[in-house]
Design a protein around this motif. Structure first.
Motif: not given
Lengths: 257, 257
Positions: A60-88
């Motif tokens: 859903k729409k949130a003010d903050l998306y907190l990614i707490a995954v292993s370092d290796d997965a940060i790039a992939t996870v953040s690229s898979q998010l289905p939105f733009t211009d939000r705080l991640v």
């Protein structure tokens, strides 16, 4: 109201879920609205099931998306998010802010502590290191961090790298010294427990003295006969190499070489 | 009644004086009857002046003579005592029982803690390691140790050597790791205070987990990219040598090499 969505289900994610859930009980203006976990069951004891999702499309729409995954997965996870211009933001000490996909507004929310699986952590005393690309986003991060911790710092990616290396020295390497001491005790049938009060005192001293003032021992006072006795006592090559290197490092510290 | 004479006026001696003086207030059967100090003034705030002597000839008959002087001085001091066949013990972790003059009945009373000048120590939690040549003397040492501490161990000279080396690892070397972390923080303008909760948690963990279980970090999980990033971040040769050696030691630990 600041709405947070959390992505991850590991140690840190679980500690954060617990902390935000407690916070909600105290009429806070911060709300954890959703948690993404590939395995929904993993979080079933921590959270209402309707808040757990396992598909990024359900975010859903949130003010903050907190990614707490292993370092290796940060790039992939953040690229898979289905939105733009939000705080991640990610929560890693080692990863750069730039490891996040640039399609969103990037930041870092790094709690500097060692989290164990079954040990409740009081976030109030956990230092939280913040960084953001945009200053308006820093205000949001700062509100969330201050709601859960008494110790919040603005730390850029280069500083965070330094902190992360320093954390390896005081945590991983220190624990390894405990391990080597444990080995020495076991080899000579002495209970390692005998050393626990000394371990506690060593960590406690640093709250009132700086490390230079707190340094004691044969290396510091250049007590050659004790150093030689220790070196000939240690028959394990690895233990003895570490003994020599750290003794030398203590003796040379502060000297111009 | 067990009468004790103490020889020495340094850190440990002063902590022992304070502890025995407090003990006397609680109707204990242990009495500190005299303290030898070359400089009488040094102890004037701690003890009645008539109890302080600066001449070995003034030593009264006691059940236990506790030598709390530097390791180098143990042999000389014990040989200067103007009597024979009494219980004389030193308080050192590093010195052998045999460093005491054989004209008296020898023993060791080693409190395993790092004593700072102005910081009151609660002896109740300080492990005391005891050794004696004669078993009757052990009974006396045991009574005195148990009167001031909850944690008393029979430790022979060889075991005590192991403990002393192990103590260097968990105290002197650990503090030096704090120092190196402090240097890294200073170089990169990060407050060292950020690391204090992590330092505390590292020392605390060891009270419930053994060091093997408590080990975390890039070396333990063989996270090569983080290790490489750290190694290239550390431009100081000494820091980087120590980083590599300890990383290797963590990775090889438990393996047959």
């Amino acid at each position: 109201m600041i709405k947070i969505a959390l992505i991850g289900s590991g140690n840190l994610a679980q500690h954060l879920i617990r902390t935000f859930t407690e916070l909600a009980l105290s009429n806070s203006n911060i709300e954890l609205i959703q948690v993404f976990s590939r395995d929904k069951k993993k979080l079933s004891t921590l959270l209402d099931s309707e808040k757990i999702i396992s598909n990024f499309q359900d975010l859903k729409k949130a003010d903050l998306y907190l990614i707490a995954v292993s370092d290796d997965a940060i790039a992939t996870v953040s690229s898979q998010l289905p939105f733009t211009d939000r705080l991640v933001v990610h929560t890693s000490g080692a990863a750069s802010l730039l490891s996040l996909d640039a399609k969103n507004r990037r930041g870092v929310f790094y709690p500097l502590q060692s989290f164990s699986k079954d040990k409740i952590v009081d976030f109030k005393s956990v230092p939280i290191c913040l960084e953001s690309e945009k200053s308006a986003d820093f205000v949001v991060l700062n509100s969330v961090a201050n709601a859960i911790s008494n110790s919040v710092f603005a730390i850029d990616s280069e500083q965070r790298k330094a902190l992360h290396v320093a954390a390896v020295f005081v945590n991983n390497f220190t624990n390894h010294l405990y391990q080597l001491a444990n080995d020495i005790c076991t080899e000579h049938q002495v209970p390692f427990e005998t050393l626990i009060p000394l371990i506690q005192e060593t960590a406690h001293k640093i709250t009132t003295l700086n490390p230079e003032q707190a340094q004691t021992g044969p290396a510091k006072r250049n007590d050659k006969s004790t150093i030689e006795a220790h070196e000939s006592f240690l028959t394990n090559k690895n233990q003895s190499t570490i003994y020599k290197l750290l003794t030398q490092s203590i003796q040379n510290h502060g000297k111009k070489l």
